[in-house]
Design a protein around this motif. Sequence first.
Motif, mmCIF file in Angstrom:
data_model
loop_
_atom_site.group_PDB
_atom_site.id
_atom_site.type_symbol
_atom_site.label_atom_id
_atom_site.label_comp_id
_atom_site.label_asym_id
_atom_site.label_seq_id
_atom_site.Cartn_x
_atom_site.Cartn_y
_atom_site.Cartn_z
ATOM 1 N N GLU A 1 2.607 13.933 -6.890
ATOM 2 C CA GLU A 1 3.205 12.969 -5.972
ATOM 3 C C GLU A 1 2.458 11.640 -5.995
ATOM 4 O O GLU A 1 3.054 10.581 -5.772
ATOM 5 N N GLN A 2 1.161 11.690 -6.259
ATOM 6 C CA GLN A 2 0.388 10.444 -6.309
ATOM 7 C C GLN A 2 0.897 9.544 -7.414
ATOM 8 O O GLN A 2 0.970 8.323 -7.248
ATOM 9 N N ASP A 3 1.237 10.117 -8.571
ATOM 10 C CA ASP A 3 1.805 9.323 -9.661
ATOM 11 C C ASP A 3 3.113 8.683 -9.234
ATOM 12 O O ASP A 3 3.379 7.513 -9.535
ATOM 13 N N GLU A 4 3.947 9.446 -8.539
ATOM 14 C CA GLU A 4 5.245 8.920 -8.108
ATOM 15 C C GLU A 4 5.056 7.738 -7.166
ATOM 16 O O GLU A 4 5.677 6.681 -7.326
ATOM 17 N N GLU A 5 4.201 7.900 -6.161
ATOM 18 C CA GLU A 5 3.986 6.845 -5.182
ATOM 19 C C GLU A 5 3.344 5.622 -5.822
ATOM 20 O O GLU A 5 3.734 4.482 -5.550
ATOM 21 N N ALA A 6 2.353 5.853 -6.690
ATOM 22 C CA ALA A 6 1.686 4.727 -7.350
ATOM 23 C C ALA A 6 2.659 3.978 -8.246
ATOM 24 O O ALA A 6 2.649 2.743 -8.296
ATOM 25 N N GLY A 7 3.517 4.713 -8.950
ATOM 26 C CA GLY A 7 4.496 4.061 -9.814
ATOM 27 C C GLY A 7 5.469 3.206 -9.041
ATOM 28 O O GLY A 7 5.773 2.075 -9.420
ATOM 29 N N LEU A 8 5.954 3.699 -7.903
ATOM 30 C CA LEU A 8 6.873 2.926 -7.072
ATOM 31 C C LEU A 8 6.185 1.692 -6.510
ATOM 32 O O LEU A 8 6.771 0.612 -6.437
ATOM 33 N N GLU A 9 4.932 1.846 -6.101
ATOM 34 C CA GLU A 9 4.217 0.698 -5.538
ATOM 35 C C GLU A 9 3.924 -0.359 -6.594
ATOM 36 O O GLU A 9 3.817 -1.544 -6.280
ATOM 37 N N LEU A 10 3.801 0.047 -7.853
ATOM 38 C CA LEU A 10 3.602 -0.918 -8.932
ATOM 39 C C LEU A 10 4.893 -1.629 -9.309
ATOM 40 O O LEU A 10 4.865 -2.648 -9.973
ATOM 41 N N GLY A 11 6.044 -1.065 -8.886
ATOM 42 C CA GLY A 11 7.301 -1.743 -9.150
ATOM 43 C C GLY A 11 8.293 -0.978 -9.985
ATOM 44 O O GLY A 11 9.265 -1.562 -10.480
ATOM 45 N N ALA A 12 8.092 0.331 -10.157
ATOM 46 C CA ALA A 12 9.111 1.132 -10.845
ATOM 47 C C ALA A 12 10.366 1.189 -9.983
ATOM 48 O O ALA A 12 10.290 1.222 -8.761
ATOM 49 N N ASP A 13 11.527 1.201 -10.616
ATOM 50 C CA ASP A 13 12.791 1.282 -9.881
ATOM 51 C C ASP A 13 13.137 2.713 -9.501
ATOM 52 O O ASP A 13 13.854 2.945 -8.528
ATOM 53 N N ASP A 14 12.633 3.670 -10.267
ATOM 54 C CA ASP A 14 12.951 5.060 -10.008
ATOM 55 C C ASP A 14 11.952 5.921 -10.760
ATOM 56 O O ASP A 14 11.191 5.430 -11.609
ATOM 57 N N TYR A 15 11.917 7.215 -10.459
ATOM 58 C CA TYR A 15 11.079 8.141 -11.201
ATOM 59 C C TYR A 15 11.799 9.472 -11.310
ATOM 60 O O TYR A 15 12.649 9.826 -10.501
ATOM 61 N N ILE A 16 11.468 10.207 -12.358
ATOM 62 C CA ILE A 16 12.021 11.534 -12.586
ATOM 63 C C ILE A 16 10.872 12.450 -12.974
ATOM 64 O O ILE A 16 10.045 12.096 -13.826
ATOM 65 N N ALA A 17 10.811 13.628 -12.361
ATOM 66 C CA ALA A 17 9.735 14.574 -12.641
ATOM 67 C C ALA A 17 10.049 15.397 -13.887
ATOM 68 O O ALA A 17 11.174 15.816 -14.107
ATOM 69 N N LYS A 18 9.007 15.610 -14.703
ATOM 70 C CA LYS A 18 9.127 16.516 -15.844
ATOM 71 C C LYS A 18 8.902 17.953 -15.371
ATOM 72 O O LYS A 18 8.088 18.178 -14.482
ATOM 73 N N PRO A 19 9.564 18.937 -15.982
ATOM 74 C CA PRO A 19 10.645 18.806 -16.982
ATOM 75 C C PRO A 19 11.908 18.277 -16.327
ATOM 76 O O PRO A 19 12.174 18.575 -15.166
ATOM 77 N N PHE A 20 12.666 17.470 -17.046
ATOM 78 C CA PHE A 20 13.809 16.800 -16.447
ATOM 79 C C PHE A 20 15.100 17.147 -17.178
ATOM 80 O O PHE A 20 15.103 17.557 -18.334
ATOM 81 N N SER A 21 16.187 16.965 -16.471
ATOM 82 C CA SER A 21 17.517 17.171 -17.036
ATOM 83 C C SER A 21 17.975 15.883 -17.714
ATOM 84 O O SER A 21 17.882 14.793 -17.133
ATOM 85 N N LEU A 22 18.486 16.000 -18.937
ATOM 86 C CA LEU A 22 19.013 14.815 -19.621
ATOM 87 C C LEU A 22 20.192 14.226 -18.854
ATOM 88 O O LEU A 22 20.346 13.002 -18.795
ATOM 89 N N ARG A 23 21.013 15.086 -18.256
ATOM 90 C CA ARG A 23 22.148 14.587 -17.465
ATOM 91 C C ARG A 23 21.655 13.756 -16.289
ATOM 92 O O ARG A 23 22.230 12.712 -15.969
ATOM 93 N N LEU A 24 20.580 14.214 -15.636
ATOM 94 C CA LEU A 24 20.030 13.465 -14.509
ATOM 95 C C LEU A 24 19.475 12.128 -14.979
ATOM 96 O O LEU A 24 19.721 11.085 -14.358
ATOM 97 N N LEU A 25 18.729 12.132 -16.074
ATOM 98 C CA LEU A 25 18.160 10.884 -16.587
ATOM 99 C C LEU A 25 19.265 9.889 -16.925
ATOM 100 O O LEU A 25 19.182 8.708 -16.558
ATOM 101 N N ILE A 26 20.305 10.336 -17.602
ATOM 102 C CA ILE A 26 21.397 9.434 -17.967
ATOM 103 C C ILE A 26 22.104 8.915 -16.728
ATOM 104 O O ILE A 26 22.475 7.732 -16.645
ATOM 105 N N ALA A 27 22.291 9.779 -15.715
ATOM 106 C CA ALA A 27 22.917 9.333 -14.464
ATOM 107 C C ALA A 27 22.065 8.270 -13.779
ATOM 108 O O ALA A 27 22.587 7.269 -13.264
ATOM 109 N N ARG A 28 20.744 8.462 -13.767
ATOM 110 C CA ARG A 28 19.860 7.467 -13.139
ATOM 111 C C ARG A 28 19.902 6.155 -13.910
ATOM 112 O O ARG A 28 19.908 5.072 -13.332
#
Length: 256
Positions: free
Chosen positions: A105-132
Amino acid sequence: MSDSTTEPAPALPDSAGADARKLQIALVDDDRNILTTVSIALQAEGFATRLYSDGETALKALLDNPPDLAVFDIKMPKMDGMELLRRLRAHSPLPVIFLTSKDDEQDEEAGLELGADDYIAKPFSLRLLIARIRAILRRAEPLVAGNPALPTESAPASLVRGRLFMDPARHQVTWDGQAVSLTVTEFLILEALAIRPGVIKSRNQLMDAAYPDDVFVDDRTVDSHIKRMRRKFKVVDNSFDAIDTLYGAGYSFTDG
């Protein structure tokens, strides 16, 4: 793996230059299997892909010739995804999706605070990634206006609220005449607040405004974007306090 741009599997070669009308997605990951698999899936959906195996190589390419969106892994050699995003954000509002470890969760929060628009946790669904990816590109439509891969609509009117000026068509924001660089997600959250000053917007309402495609995100995502937005406005005005927090209820914008 070499440090140069990675090529996808021979059966489906890199398509970045094949059709200039295609939206370009940059993938940055030191795992060749992920690069190849995601690239094949995206190309099958009509996107062009640009692949990079490390952050150093990717940074120069993303700044010299920006794609429409980038997907970063966090843990990479030489320059990790966090540092890559930090350096990129100093120069560009390019939409970015982070790939994070499943339970970090620390990676997720740090990434958002740095300016990421979204995040996806590994392992991830290709359908979810494409939808995002499609959701963010639709939200970023003014930045890629004229590209036939996305439907176009009449440009929304600019918004003025006290010292705040927002121009959705140009993705421009100023405070007291000074430019403030916001990501696509930050822009949409601020716009949702500023449209009706003084009205409390819940986190769910703000998530609906920033993620209108039934994409699930949690509360800390909105909180992280708000926190980063406030820091950006305080750079141009240290007394900035136009975004109010109402604990347990949500946020509101005050233009007084």
